[in-house]
Design a protein around this motif. Structure first.
Motif, PDB file in Angstrom:
ATOM      1  N   UNK A 120     -11.110   7.100   0.173  1.00  0.00           N
ATOM      2  CA  UNK A 120     -10.565   5.831   0.633  1.00  0.00           C
ATOM      3  C   UNK A 120      -9.258   5.464  -0.021  1.00  0.00           C
ATOM      4  N   UNK A 121      -8.559   6.432  -0.623  1.00  0.00           N
ATOM      5  CA  UNK A 121      -7.266   6.192  -1.253  1.00  0.00           C
ATOM      6  C   UNK A 121      -6.156   6.600  -0.295  1.00  0.00           C
ATOM      7  N   UNK A 122      -5.170   5.741  -0.150  1.00  0.00           N
ATOM      8  CA  UNK A 122      -4.054   6.063   0.729  1.00  0.00           C
ATOM      9  C   UNK A 122      -3.163   7.097   0.056  1.00  0.00           C
ATOM     10  N   UNK A 123      -2.879   8.176   0.775  1.00  0.00           N
ATOM     11  CA  UNK A 123      -2.014   9.237   0.274  1.00  0.00           C
ATOM     12  C   UNK A 123      -0.784   9.346   1.163  1.00  0.00           C
ATOM     13  N   UNK A 135      -8.980  11.160   8.098  1.00  0.00           N
ATOM     14  CA  UNK A 135      -7.633  10.718   7.754  1.00  0.00           C
ATOM     15  C   UNK A 135      -7.279   9.360   8.337  1.00  0.00           C
ATOM     16  N   UNK A 136      -7.858   9.004   9.476  1.00  0.00           N
ATOM     17  CA  UNK A 136      -7.620   7.665  10.011  1.00  0.00           C
ATOM     18  C   UNK A 136      -8.423   6.658   9.204  1.00  0.00           C
ATOM     19  N   UNK A 196       0.825  -1.202   0.000  1.00  0.00           N
ATOM     20  CA  UNK A 196       0.000   0.000   0.000  1.00  0.00           C
ATOM     21  C   UNK A 196       0.863   1.257   0.000  1.00  0.00           C
ATOM     22  N   UNK A 197       2.003   1.230   0.678  1.00  0.00           N
ATOM     23  CA  UNK A 197       2.871   2.400   0.671  1.00  0.00           C
ATOM     24  C   UNK A 197       3.485   2.624  -0.706  1.00  0.00           C
ATOM     25  N   UNK A 215       1.329   8.964   6.116  1.00  0.00           N
ATOM     26  CA  UNK A 215       0.296   8.407   5.239  1.00  0.00           C
ATOM     27  C   UNK A 215      -1.073   8.593   5.867  1.00  0.00           C
ATOM     28  N   UNK A 216      -2.064   8.795   5.022  1.00  0.00           N
ATOM     29  CA  UNK A 216      -3.438   8.974   5.497  1.00  0.00           C
ATOM     30  C   UNK A 216      -4.405   8.555   4.387  1.00  0.00           C
ATOM     31  N   UNK A 217      -5.655   8.353   4.768  1.00  0.00           N
ATOM     32  CA  UNK A 217      -6.694   8.023   3.797  1.00  0.00           C
ATOM     33  C   UNK A 217      -7.432   9.307   3.419  1.00  0.00           C
ATOM     34  N   UNK A 218      -7.643   9.528   2.128  1.00  0.00           N
ATOM     35  CA  UNK A 218      -8.454  10.677   1.738  1.00  0.00           C
ATOM     36  C   UNK A 218      -9.929  10.295   1.749  1.00  0.00           C
TER      37      UNK A 218
END
Length: 744
Positions: A631-634, A662-663, A15-16, A625-628
């Motif tokens: 639901x996409x990891x940024x 963001x969580x 995912x990263x 890293x966070x979720x927008x």
């Protein structure tokens, strides 16, 4: 049946890597001026072991990677890149000139963080390259009068880059807590080293001098005294030999001065200085007089021994009868007051200097390994399981990475009453103790308790192999296949002191893991080890709570980094640009990552009112890293502003007030699992509180917590933290390598 997902390198790395690939483009470079660094020339000189063409070298200023103009070393500048590979030919005593620039110029203040060199070779371990850096000059190409580092080969070895260890070196790093490289200056009287006879009738004879500290030999870089550095006897050893036997000067009726450059590998803790250096002379015919001796740390200039010439003989080395000299000059070892604990680590000074004693038993291990009474020490005993099919003994590289992390931990130095000075950080001492033949029947249920005895296999192994005298002084750690038939990579905290822990990397680890990525690497194993040890030290997944995946908690305790470490954003992105192969991308992410606990409390984040301009307020460029909202990891750099809602594709971070969960409501808490292997992974668990169910999975709700337990309850929660206030492996202590308990 349901299970909690495995927190392993495959999932986290995948995912990263995907998020890095989607990150916004790099900013345009700035123009050079007197306040910024932009272009460099690196002049590198190798020693007795050169750089192979398949080795990969990266250089960073601060956290920014340089871009080499001729990255493949073919003599042309048409192939720029952040990894230098080629044109070196494994040549000994060779000089290489590399021109490089920064993607974006950096302010001069970054010089305080030094230049970092990173060495990688992806060949099999038995072929992996090691090389010796003996000379280095770094010059600003725009202002040549600005020289950032200059050390000539005549000054001796700077650093040996070794396989699986010592792969990173920084121009500003000074190890204040260990003895690594020294200069030995010896003065002799009229009867010198290596000659016999009398005036006018001297003749050379064989003589060999050895010097040890704490039982470890100094390796002399020019052991034969011919003026040239000598290659190592073995690829895992430093250059030279563990003795000196050459370069003797013909006696001319007066004394002679010798200057020998030497190194210890591994380095020796400063605590061993209490016992002094031992000099031993071996010869069939030679005797000699020592009239002066000075031993100085080549990296810190600390003077360990200073016995100047006074016209008298300090010691006469007589072959066969009086051939040894100790610089401690017969002084007794210190006898600390009972209960004195100079460094407040829960181990008394007497226990660290002389070993453990209790009930008529003794355990000298701590003293033998140089436990430092003036530097916080964490001691861990590791046992591991094996059977006819496999062994779970941890790799040396994994333990070395963990030791390196603690060594650079953010803990203060303490004034030392024993005549030496120690530096900051934490001394992690690991006793790799016993291999245990577990057999295949018990290896998958190490924590599962018997209904009749209420004991688990782990309890039995601990009782049989962990000495009671170490209780409350050491942590106990077992490496094995699995616990309770789950595929969790580790678990803590249990045992009589609620701080024993396991690392279980075996379940499902065949050639590829369930994400289709390579099996757990030494780096991932190290990350898992320090994560579980962190729990034993009372650290938690979210800082002061267990909320996972906080963007503002940059720690290996955060599930986001628990199997990779914390990647540097710029380094990871640069390495991705140079790689396309999936396996190599996975390795590149690990090379860009640092194992560490949190060092500071970062900005508090309110998902309903996020300021993109301030981001998380980190001092470093570590990746966050966070979720927008989709639901996409940024991902982004922790020291920069962050485009929380990604409405500018990561290019700008200007909104002062945005709302993003963001969580995330996209954390997988539970998945369906068929224990028979039949593939019917039907989810039986019903979601609770704000958690929600979708596509045979249960996700965390808006509170960011996984509140739903799996049903049927087939396993305990992985990585379970210790309850606050429980004691660690040292009596009453809660010391960790972190300077603060950060808030999320």
């Amino acid at each position: 049946m349901s299970r909690r997902p495995r927190w392993r390198a495959g999932l986290t790395a995948a995912v990263l890597l995907a998020a890095l690939a989607a990150a916004g483009p790099a900013p345009n470079p700035a123009l050079a001026d007197t306040d910024h660094l932009c272009r460099f020339t690196f002049t590198i000189t190798t020693g007795g072991d050169g750089i192979r063409d398949d080795s990969e070298e990266m250089i960073f200023i601060g956290n920014a990677p340089v871009v080499f103009e001729d990255a493949d070393g073919d003599g042309t500048s048409d192939d720029p890149g952040p990894i230098h590979k080629g044109g070196t030919g494994d040549r000994r005593h060779a000089t290489h000139v590399w021109h490089a620039s920064l993607e974006r110029c950096q302010h001069n203040s970054v010089l305080t963080r030094g230049f970092t060199f990173m060495h990688t070779n992806r060949a099999d371990d038995h072929e992996t390259d090691n090389w010796d850096l003996v000379g280095l000059r770094i010059v600003d190409r725009d202002t040549p009068s600005r020289v950032y580092y200059d050390r000539s080969p005549e000054q001796g070895l700077i650093h040996r880059f070794s396989k699986n260890a010592n792969q990173t070196w920084n121009t500003g790093w000074r190890d204040l807590s260990n003895v690594c490289r020294v200069t030995v200056t010896i003065n002799t009287g009229p009867d010198g080293i290596g000659w016999a006879g009398s005036t006018g009738n001297y003749y050379p004879v064989d003589a060999r001098e050895t010097i040890t500290l704490g039982g470890r030999h100094l390796f002399f870089e020019d052991y034969d005294g011919d003026g040239a550095a000598d290659p190592p006897e073995d690829s895992d050893l430093p250059p030279g030999r563990p003795y000196h036997e050459g370069g003797r000067v013909y006696p001319a009726g007066h004394g002679t001065t010798y200057v020998w450059q030497a190194a210890l590998s591994p380095c020796v803790p400063n605590a061993k200085l209490i016992g002094g250096f031992d000099l031993v002379h071996t010869s069939a015919r030679d005797d000699w007089d020592l009239t002066g001796l000075r031993i100085v740390n080549r990296d810190t200039d600390a003077v360990y021994v200073d016995l100047p010439e006074t016209g008298t003989v300090l010691h006469r080395f007589v072959r066969g009868s009086d051939a040894a000299f100790n610089t401690n000059l017969g002084r007794p070892l210190p006898d600390p007051a009972p209960g004195l604990d100079t460094d407040h680590d829960g181990l008394t000074d007497a226990e660290e200097l002389h070993g453990l004693t209790a009930g008529g038993q003794t355990d000298p291990w701590l003293a033998e390994r140089g436990a430092d009474p003036c530097r916080e020490t964490v001691a861990v005993e590791i046992d591991w399981l094996y059977d006819a099919q496999e062994s779970h003994q941890p790799a040396a590289a994994s333990l070395a990475a963990a030791t390196y992390m603690f060594d650079r931990g953010d803990r203060p130095a303490y004034p030392c009453p024993y005549g030496y000075t120690s530096g900051p950080g934490v001394q992690l001492l690991i006793d790799l103790s016993d291999g245990i033949d577990a057999g295949s029947a018990r290896k998958a249920r190490l924590a599962q308790r018997s209904a009749t005895t209420d004991r688990s296999p782990f309890d039995d192994y601990r009782a049989a192999h962990f000495r009671p005298i170490r209780d409350e002084r050491f942590f106990y750690n077992l490496w094995g296949y699995a616990h309770n038939e789950t595929n969790s990579s580790g678990v803590c905290c249990f045992g009589p002191n609620s701080n024993d822990f396991m690392v279980t990397l075996g379940a499902g680890n065949d050639a590829l893991n369930e994400q289709g990525l390579p099996d757990a690497s030494a780096h991932a194993a190290a990350a898992t080890f320090v994560h579980e040890l962190g729990h034993a030290l009372t650290l938690r997944h979210g800082g002061d709570d267990d909320v996972p995946y906080k963007p503002n908690y940059q720690s290996v305790m955060n599930y986001r980094y628990s199997s990779t470490g914390i990647p540097d954003f710029g380094i990871a992105r640069a390495m991705m640009l140079a790689e396309t192969d999936a396996d190599r991308l996975h390795a590149a992410l690990e090379h860009a990552a640092t194992l560490d606990y949190s060092r500071a409390a970062l900005n508090n984040l309110d998902p309903h009112r996020l300021d993109e301009r301030t981001g998380i307020g980190a001092a470093s460029d570590y990746l966050t890293a966070w979720w927008d909202a989709a639901g996409t990891l940024r991902v982004g750099a922790g020291s920069a502003g962050l485009d929380w809602n990604f409405d500018d594709m990561g290019r700008q971070a200007t909104d002062p007030d945005v709302e993003v969960d963001i969580i995330g409501q996209f954390q997988v808490c539970i998945t369906g699992f068929d224990p028979t292997g039949g593939g019917l992974n039907t989810l039986q668990t019903r979601s609770l509180t704000t958690d929600f169910r979708k596509n045979q999975r249960i996700y965390a709700g808006s509170d960011g917590r996984c509140d739903t337990p799996p049903w049927p309850p087939t396993s305990c929660r992985s990585n379970r933290p210790a309850a606050p206030g429980r004691r660690t492996g040292r009596r009453g202590s809660t010391t960790s390598a972190s300077s603060a308990t950060p808030k999320g």
